[in-house]
Design a protein around this motif. Sequence first.
Motif, PDB file in Angstrom:
ATOM      1  N   ALA A   1      24.667  10.036  -0.725  1.00  0.00           N
ATOM      2  CA  ALA A   1      23.773  11.083  -0.248  1.00  0.00           C
ATOM      3  C   ALA A   1      22.481  10.993  -1.048  1.00  0.00           C
ATOM      4  CB  ALA A   1      24.403  12.459  -0.415  1.00  0.00           C
ATOM      5  N   ILE A   2      21.356  11.192  -0.385  1.00  0.00           N
ATOM      6  CA  ILE A   2      20.082  11.153  -1.108  1.00  0.00           C
ATOM      7  C   ILE A   2      20.025  12.308  -2.098  1.00  0.00           C
ATOM      8  CG2 ILE A   2      17.589  11.444  -0.897  1.00  0.00           C
ATOM      9  CD1 ILE A   2      17.601   9.806   1.584  1.00  0.00           C
ATOM     10  N   ARG A   3      19.755  11.986  -3.334  1.00  0.00           N
ATOM     11  CA  ARG A   3      19.599  12.997  -4.386  1.00  0.00           C
ATOM     12  C   ARG A   3      18.169  13.529  -4.410  1.00  0.00           C
ATOM     13  NH1 ARG A   3      22.206  14.302  -9.207  1.00  0.00           N
ATOM     14  NH2 ARG A   3      20.833  14.985 -10.905  1.00  0.00           N
ATOM     15  N   TRP A   4      17.208  12.612  -4.346  1.00  0.00           N
ATOM     16  CA  TRP A   4      15.795  12.967  -4.255  1.00  0.00           C
ATOM     17  C   TRP A   4      15.035  11.747  -3.737  1.00  0.00           C
ATOM     18  CZ3 TRP A   4      12.557   9.934  -7.264  1.00  0.00           C
ATOM     19  CH2 TRP A   4      13.152   9.280  -8.370  1.00  0.00           C
ATOM     20  N   SER A   5      13.841  11.983  -3.249  1.00  0.00           N
ATOM     21  CA  SER A   5      13.026  10.869  -2.779  1.00  0.00           C
ATOM     22  C   SER A   5      11.560  11.174  -3.017  1.00  0.00           C
ATOM     23  CB  SER A   5      13.287  10.576  -1.291  1.00  0.00           C
ATOM     24  OG  SER A   5      12.771  11.609  -0.478  1.00  0.00           O
ATOM     25  N   GLN A   6      10.745  10.137  -2.943  1.00  0.00           N
ATOM     26  CA  GLN A   6       9.313  10.299  -3.166  1.00  0.00           C
ATOM     27  C   GLN A   6       8.529   9.350  -2.279  1.00  0.00           C
ATOM     28  OE1 GLN A   6       7.612  12.489  -5.546  1.00  0.00           O
ATOM     29  NE2 GLN A   6       6.057  11.892  -4.044  1.00  0.00           N
TER      30      GLN A   6
ATOM     31  N   ARG B   1      14.887  16.283  -9.310  1.00  0.00           N
ATOM     32  CA  ARG B   1      14.010  15.132  -9.090  1.00  0.00           C
ATOM     33  C   ARG B   1      14.255  14.046 -10.123  1.00  0.00           C
ATOM     34  NH1 ARG B   1       9.649  15.580  -5.627  1.00  0.00           N
ATOM     35  NH2 ARG B   1       9.139  17.650  -4.837  1.00  0.00           N
ATOM     36  N   SER B   2      15.429  14.037 -10.716  1.00  0.00           N
ATOM     37  CA  SER B   2      15.724  13.085 -11.781  1.00  0.00           C
ATOM     38  C   SER B   2      17.086  12.450 -11.575  1.00  0.00           C
ATOM     39  CB  SER B   2      15.694  13.789 -13.147  1.00  0.00           C
ATOM     40  OG  SER B   2      14.433  14.358 -13.408  1.00  0.00           O
ATOM     41  N   GLY B   3      17.300  11.286 -12.204  1.00  0.00           N
ATOM     42  CA  GLY B   3      18.588  10.622 -12.192  1.00  0.00           C
ATOM     43  C   GLY B   3      18.940  10.004 -10.858  1.00  0.00           C
ATOM     44  N   GLY B   4      20.233   9.666 -10.718  1.00  0.00           N
ATOM     45  CA  GLY B   4      20.746   9.036  -9.504  1.00  0.00           C
ATOM     46  C   GLY B   4      21.654   7.880  -9.834  1.00  0.00           C
ATOM     47  N   ASP B   5      22.711   7.710  -9.029  1.00  0.00           N
ATOM     48  CA  ASP B   5      23.629   6.577  -9.201  1.00  0.00           C
ATOM     49  C   ASP B   5      23.007   5.261  -8.733  1.00  0.00           C
ATOM     50  OD1 ASP B   5      25.697   8.258 -10.123  1.00  0.00           O
ATOM     51  OD2 ASP B   5      26.381   8.658  -8.074  1.00  0.00           O
ATOM     52  N   LEU B   6      22.270   5.335  -7.627  1.00  0.00           N
ATOM     53  CA  LEU B   6      21.623   4.167  -7.027  1.00  0.00           C
ATOM     54  C   LEU B   6      20.183   4.519  -6.715  1.00  0.00           C
ATOM     55  CD1 LEU B   6      24.286   3.262  -4.285  1.00  0.00           C
ATOM     56  CD2 LEU B   6      24.104   2.218  -6.553  1.00  0.00           C
ATOM     57  N   CYS B   7      19.336   3.524  -6.641  1.00  0.00           N
ATOM     58  CA  CYS B   7      17.990   3.744  -6.119  1.00  0.00           C
ATOM     59  C   CYS B   7      17.635   2.630  -5.159  1.00  0.00           C
ATOM     60  CB  CYS B   7      16.950   3.829  -7.237  1.00  0.00           C
ATOM     61  SG  CYS B   7      16.483   2.234  -7.984  1.00  0.00           S
ATOM     62  N   VAL B   8      16.778   2.945  -4.215  1.00  0.00           N
ATOM     63  CA  VAL B   8      16.177   1.950  -3.330  1.00  0.00           C
ATOM     64  C   VAL B   8      14.679   2.191  -3.312  1.00  0.00           C
ATOM     65  CG1 VAL B   8      16.079   0.924  -1.053  1.00  0.00           C
ATOM     66  CG2 VAL B   8      18.249   1.869  -1.873  1.00  0.00           C
TER      67      VAL B   8
ATOM     68  N   ASP C   1       0.793  -1.221   0.000  1.00  0.00           N
ATOM     69  CA  ASP C   1       0.000   0.000   0.000  1.00  0.00           C
ATOM     70  C   ASP C   1       0.832   1.281   0.000  1.00  0.00           C
ATOM     71  OD1 ASP C   1      -2.395  -1.381   0.013  1.00  0.00           O
ATOM     72  OD2 ASP C   1      -2.530  -1.433   2.205  1.00  0.00           O
ATOM     73  N   ARG C   2       2.073   1.220   0.453  1.00  0.00           N
ATOM     74  CA  ARG C   2       2.858   2.440   0.636  1.00  0.00           C
ATOM     75  C   ARG C   2       4.242   2.322   0.011  1.00  0.00           C
ATOM     76  NH1 ARG C   2       0.123   6.714   3.465  1.00  0.00           N
ATOM     77  NH2 ARG C   2      -1.745   5.750   4.345  1.00  0.00           N
ATOM     78  N   LEU C   3       4.803   3.466  -0.322  1.00  0.00           N
ATOM     79  CA  LEU C   3       6.100   3.539  -0.989  1.00  0.00           C
ATOM     80  C   LEU C   3       6.961   4.637  -0.392  1.00  0.00           C
ATOM     81  CD1 LEU C   3       7.952   3.007  -3.659  1.00  0.00           C
ATOM     82  CD2 LEU C   3       6.758   5.029  -4.538  1.00  0.00           C
ATOM     83  N   HIS C   4       8.250   4.355  -0.233  1.00  0.00           N
ATOM     84  CA  HIS C   4       9.256   5.404  -0.067  1.00  0.00           C
ATOM     85  C   HIS C   4      10.381   5.057  -1.030  1.00  0.00           C
ATOM     86  CE1 HIS C   4      11.908   8.089   2.754  1.00  0.00           C
ATOM     87  NE2 HIS C   4      11.659   8.640   1.574  1.00  0.00           N
ATOM     88  N   PHE C   5      10.545   5.872  -2.032  1.00  0.00           N
ATOM     89  CA  PHE C   5      11.546   5.653  -3.074  1.00  0.00           C
ATOM     90  C   PHE C   5      12.629   6.700  -2.921  1.00  0.00           C
ATOM     91  CE2 PHE C   5      13.493   5.884  -7.219  1.00  0.00           C
ATOM     92  CZ  PHE C   5      13.368   4.614  -7.770  1.00  0.00           C
ATOM     93  N   ALA C   6      13.895   6.274  -2.988  1.00  0.00           N
ATOM     94  CA  ALA C   6      15.004   7.218  -2.855  1.00  0.00           C
ATOM     95  C   ALA C   6      16.051   6.945  -3.917  1.00  0.00           C
ATOM     96  CB  ALA C   6      15.626   7.122  -1.460  1.00  0.00           C
ATOM     97  N   ALA C   7      16.533   8.012  -4.529  1.00  0.00           N
ATOM     98  CA  ALA C   7      17.667   7.940  -5.450  1.00  0.00           C
ATOM     99  C   ALA C   7      18.870   8.549  -4.748  1.00  0.00           C
ATOM    100  CB  ALA C   7      17.367   8.692  -6.739  1.00  0.00           C
ATOM    101  N   PHE C   8      20.025   7.895  -4.893  1.00  0.00           N
ATOM    102  CA  PHE C   8      21.240   8.300  -4.196  1.00  0.00           C
ATOM    103  C   PHE C   8      22.336   8.677  -5.183  1.00  0.00           C
ATOM    104  CE2 PHE C   8      19.011   5.557  -1.280  1.00  0.00           C
ATOM    105  CZ  PHE C   8      19.315   6.010  -0.005  1.00  0.00           C
ATOM    106  N   ASP C   9      23.128   9.685  -4.805  1.00  0.00           N
ATOM    107  CA  ASP C   9      24.405   9.940  -5.455  1.00  0.00           C
ATOM    108  C   ASP C   9      25.481   9.245  -4.641  1.00  0.00           C
ATOM    109  OD1 ASP C   9      23.418  11.593  -7.504  1.00  0.00           O
ATOM    110  OD2 ASP C   9      23.513  13.368  -6.218  1.00  0.00           O
ATOM    111  N   VAL C  10      26.404   8.576  -5.315  1.00  0.00           N
ATOM    112  CA  VAL C  10      27.547   7.978  -4.629  1.00  0.00           C
ATOM    113  C   VAL C  10      28.605   9.054  -4.476  1.00  0.00           C
ATOM    114  CG1 VAL C  10      29.334   6.211  -4.724  1.00  0.00           C
ATOM    115  CG2 VAL C  10      27.027   5.694  -5.541  1.00  0.00           C
ATOM    116  N   THR C  11      28.973   9.360  -3.256  1.00  0.00           N
ATOM    117  CA  THR C  11      29.915  10.453  -2.988  1.00  0.00           C
ATOM    118  C   THR C  11      31.345   9.979  -2.823  1.00  0.00           C
ATOM    119  OG1 THR C  11      29.375  10.320  -0.625  1.00  0.00           O
ATOM    120  CG2 THR C  11      28.128  11.899  -1.956  1.00  0.00           C
TER     121      THR C  11
END
Length: 424
Positions: free
Chosen positions: A217-222, A184-191, A79-89
């Motif tokens: 570091a989190i680039r963006w999340s939703q 709110r776009s792109g990212g090296d990794l996502c979870v 029922d629920r989502l937390h999506f995060a895109a990460f930049d690898v630092t």
Amino acid sequence: MSEQDQQPTGDAAGTPGRAPSRRALLGWGGAGLALGAAVAGGTAAAVRSGDTAVTAADSGAAVPFHGAHQAGIATAVQDRLHFAAFDVTTEDRAELVALLKEWTRVAERMTAGHAVGDGAYGGLAEAPPDDTGEALGLRPSRLTLTVGFGPSLFAKGRFGLEDRRPGALVDLPKFPGDNLDRARSGGDLCVQACADDPQVAVHAIRNLARIGMGRTAIRWSQLGFGKTSSTTPDAQTPRNMMGFKDGTRNISGTDTAALDRHVWADGKDAGWMAGGSYLVARRIRMHIETWDRTGLQEQEDVFGRDKGEGAPVGKAKERDEPFLKAMLPTAHVRLAHPDTNDGATILRRGYSFTDGTDGLGRLDAGLFFLAYQRDTRTAFVPLQRRLAAHDALNEYIQHVGSAHFAVPPGVRDTDDWWGRALFS
């Protein structure tokens, strides 16, 4: 836009009590720890409650973490989502590998309903706890954690992966009407964290981000709610923010033939991605206020289905085979149907979102579109080109965020880890 489950038991499942701490995991490189239950699966599930069989969705049970494919793709949609895109630092490949190993071990615990490391209390008073604590006492809630690698991770001069980038992991083209926000776009990794309890999903992303500090570091999340597509077609079809049923003809999580054909990467060219999939994430803003002032007939013409039953034009029931030529040439269902797109089919796992207002008194609301496919070049890209050029729905929506990820195969056992085949 438009289940045999088995609860982990015994020490292999990470029984409550003292488990290796986050600091210990770091010290051991995160490899080879016997945490989690080594069981395959991750699609539709059932558990037993006394003498009554109940679905995993109703039980709050754990979804098996290990398997040939990552959970969270064919799994019955939560029922629920937390999506995060990460930049690898970090610029150190060994540090990135160590992080992926550590994330895997922690994910095994969290998806089984256990705390991270030594937990949220009872440790050294001078040190921060291993777990942030907000999921204490909560059930697993069918938490799944799904990891993907973005095109930028394969850039030349970063981690020596430029020759390992799959051909299907293309840079998505700019489609007509796109108004993409780079933040709110792109990212090296996502979870992708999905669960039936929003606090469980948020807890998972929070702890992975905390563990990654200094390396990512989190680039963006939703955040997302109210699933807008289902992988269990026998269940009631969910509705999107426009009030229409969404996902009527979605791939079933138990249809292994369709999954093999349309979702899982396979064949001689798959390489390290064999058993994986390709994920497209699009943040689609809906012009809610305009839509809410549109006549019912026009709304139904835009979609090609009636709003009540969800039946295609000229038919009586939602799941009746649509007669595409009875719909307007610009109808969303007609343009998105596999018969209009040389059989191209995607598995959708989208969620609705509302993120406050835009400063002009309008809701910042819409669909966080998630689509898995065997090859994005032959699925999402041609499909979206057609929709962007002709879909009547474009008057009421705009794509404002975009990302593309290669989602590696599943973690087979407690010696395996996310991305092992890529870095081997």
